[in-house]
Scaffold this motif. Sequence first.
Motif, PDB file in Angstrom:
ATOM      1  N   PRO A 110      -6.392  -2.336 -15.909  1.00  0.00           N
ATOM      2  CA  PRO A 110      -4.982  -1.973 -16.072  1.00  0.00           C
ATOM      3  C   PRO A 110      -4.713  -0.533 -15.639  1.00  0.00           C
ATOM      4  CG  PRO A 110      -6.080  -2.151 -18.205  1.00  0.00           C
ATOM      5  CD  PRO A 110      -7.072  -2.574 -17.167  1.00  0.00           C
ATOM      6  N   SER A 111      -3.493  -0.332 -15.162  1.00  0.00           N
ATOM      7  CA  SER A 111      -3.029   1.007 -14.799  1.00  0.00           C
ATOM      8  C   SER A 111      -1.511   1.009 -14.931  1.00  0.00           C
ATOM      9  CB  SER A 111      -3.429   1.349 -13.351  1.00  0.00           C
ATOM     10  OG  SER A 111      -2.521   0.765 -12.439  1.00  0.00           O
ATOM     11  N   PRO A 112      -0.878   2.159 -14.831  1.00  0.00           N
ATOM     12  CA  PRO A 112       0.591   2.191 -14.876  1.00  0.00           C
ATOM     13  C   PRO A 112       1.228   1.500 -13.659  1.00  0.00           C
ATOM     14  CG  PRO A 112      -0.320   4.383 -15.262  1.00  0.00           C
ATOM     15  CD  PRO A 112      -1.450   3.506 -14.828  1.00  0.00           C
ATOM     16  N   HIS A 113       0.417   1.182 -12.654  1.00  0.00           N
ATOM     17  CA  HIS A 113       0.930   0.625 -11.402  1.00  0.00           C
ATOM     18  C   HIS A 113       0.839  -0.896 -11.319  1.00  0.00           C
ATOM     19  CE1 HIS A 113       1.121   4.703  -9.941  1.00  0.00           C
ATOM     20  NE2 HIS A 113      -0.101   4.870 -10.412  1.00  0.00           N
ATOM     21  N   CYS A 160       0.045 -10.711 -20.033  1.00  0.00           N
ATOM     22  CA  CYS A 160      -1.298 -10.906 -20.583  1.00  0.00           C
ATOM     23  C   CYS A 160      -2.147  -9.682 -20.269  1.00  0.00           C
ATOM     24  CB  CYS A 160      -1.940 -12.178 -20.027  1.00  0.00           C
ATOM     25  SG  CYS A 160      -2.311 -12.137 -18.257  1.00  0.00           S
ATOM     26  N   GLU A 161      -3.354  -9.707 -20.751  1.00  0.00           N
ATOM     27  CA  GLU A 161      -4.310  -8.639 -20.485  1.00  0.00           C
ATOM     28  C   GLU A 161      -4.858  -8.788 -19.065  1.00  0.00           C
ATOM     29  OE1 GLU A 161      -4.953  -6.182 -22.700  1.00  0.00           O
ATOM     30  OE2 GLU A 161      -3.398  -7.144 -23.904  1.00  0.00           O
ATOM     31  N   ALA A 162      -5.490  -7.722 -18.580  1.00  0.00           N
ATOM     32  CA  ALA A 162      -6.155  -7.778 -17.281  1.00  0.00           C
ATOM     33  C   ALA A 162      -7.194  -8.891 -17.296  1.00  0.00           C
ATOM     34  CB  ALA A 162      -6.804  -6.436 -16.977  1.00  0.00           C
ATOM     35  N   PHE A 163      -7.406  -9.509 -16.163  1.00  0.00           N
ATOM     36  CA  PHE A 163      -8.361 -10.613 -16.042  1.00  0.00           C
ATOM     37  C   PHE A 163      -9.269 -10.351 -14.840  1.00  0.00           C
ATOM     38  CE2 PHE A 163      -4.653 -11.578 -13.578  1.00  0.00           C
ATOM     39  CZ  PHE A 163      -5.158 -12.123 -12.404  1.00  0.00           C
ATOM     40  N   ALA A 164     -10.287 -11.168 -14.708  1.00  0.00           N
ATOM     41  CA  ALA A 164     -11.250 -11.048 -13.606  1.00  0.00           C
ATOM     42  C   ALA A 164     -11.758  -9.606 -13.542  1.00  0.00           C
ATOM     43  CB  ALA A 164     -10.638 -11.529 -12.299  1.00  0.00           C
ATOM     44  N   ASP A 165     -11.728  -9.008 -12.365  1.00  0.00           N
ATOM     45  CA  ASP A 165     -12.251  -7.642 -12.191  1.00  0.00           C
ATOM     46  C   ASP A 165     -11.168  -6.571 -12.203  1.00  0.00           C
ATOM     47  OD1 ASP A 165     -14.838  -8.636 -11.942  1.00  0.00           O
ATOM     48  OD2 ASP A 165     -14.658  -8.868  -9.768  1.00  0.00           O
ATOM     49  N   ARG A 194       0.825  -1.211   0.000  1.00  0.00           N
ATOM     50  CA  ARG A 194       0.000   0.000   0.000  1.00  0.00           C
ATOM     51  C   ARG A 194       0.855   1.254   0.000  1.00  0.00           C
ATOM     52  NH1 ARG A 194      -4.321  -2.825   4.000  1.00  0.00           N
ATOM     53  NH2 ARG A 194      -5.381  -3.989   2.355  1.00  0.00           N
ATOM     54  N   GLY A 195       2.045   1.177   0.571  1.00  0.00           N
ATOM     55  CA  GLY A 195       2.957   2.310   0.564  1.00  0.00           C
ATOM     56  C   GLY A 195       3.486   2.618  -0.817  1.00  0.00           C
ATOM     57  N   VAL A 196       3.610   1.594  -1.657  1.00  0.00           N
ATOM     58  CA  VAL A 196       4.143   1.756  -3.009  1.00  0.00           C
ATOM     59  C   VAL A 196       3.034   1.953  -4.030  1.00  0.00           C
ATOM     60  CG1 VAL A 196       5.421   0.573  -4.848  1.00  0.00           C
ATOM     61  CG2 VAL A 196       6.213   0.423  -2.507  1.00  0.00           C
ATOM     62  N   MET A 197       1.915   1.257  -3.829  1.00  0.00           N
ATOM     63  CA  MET A 197       0.872   1.229  -4.854  1.00  0.00           C
ATOM     64  C   MET A 197      -0.405   1.976  -4.479  1.00  0.00           C
ATOM     65  SD  MET A 197       1.340  -2.701  -6.137  1.00  0.00           S
ATOM     66  CE  MET A 197       0.158  -2.548  -7.465  1.00  0.00           C
ATOM     67  N   ALA A 198      -0.562   2.357  -3.230  1.00  0.00           N
ATOM     68  CA  ALA A 198      -1.756   3.051  -2.744  1.00  0.00           C
ATOM     69  C   ALA A 198      -3.022   2.322  -3.171  1.00  0.00           C
ATOM     70  CB  ALA A 198      -1.745   4.497  -3.193  1.00  0.00           C
ATOM     71  N   GLU A 199      -3.911   3.016  -3.872  1.00  0.00           N
ATOM     72  CA  GLU A 199      -5.200   2.417  -4.245  1.00  0.00           C
ATOM     73  C   GLU A 199      -5.083   1.342  -5.322  1.00  0.00           C
ATOM     74  OE1 GLU A 199      -4.714   5.893  -7.053  1.00  0.00           O
ATOM     75  OE2 GLU A 199      -4.364   5.577  -4.935  1.00  0.00           O
TER      76      GLU A 199
END
Length: 152
Positions: free
Chosen positions: A139-142, A131-136, A25-30
Amino acid sequence: MEIRRDDPTAPHVADLLAHHLRELRGVMAEHAFALDATGLSAPDVTFWTAWRGDALAGFAALKQLDAAHGEVKSMRAAPAARGTGVGRAMLNHIIAEARARGYARLSLETGTAPLHAPAVALYRSAGFVSCEAFADYRPSPHNQFLKLEFPA
């Protein structure tokens, strides 16, 4: 090293899990999607700990997304156990379990910060590819997404 199914709400897991969540959480926050003890206790999640004698060396979890698809969740080596093969042993354990369950695919989401580089190298050395995003997930830069497919 002994790997055993365990309870993520157990007192012996609390400090390492809190460290894991705090660091992410310190590196990626939300953008940190790591599960807490409640999430790791869900019926679709199997949780294991790795032990060297009486010392907790790490933990990992496997979430069932559907009958043919699993997700690697919340892998973490204890700080004192980093670089000792704990991550490789936990990942091999999860891959073996996914194969035993008959999954066609194992996926994971992880971060893009330098903190994540050793884990990404471990996943890639085991055959995971982007791969592409999966489930819920979105994608983001993080974050980044990896998969390992099992031939039929």
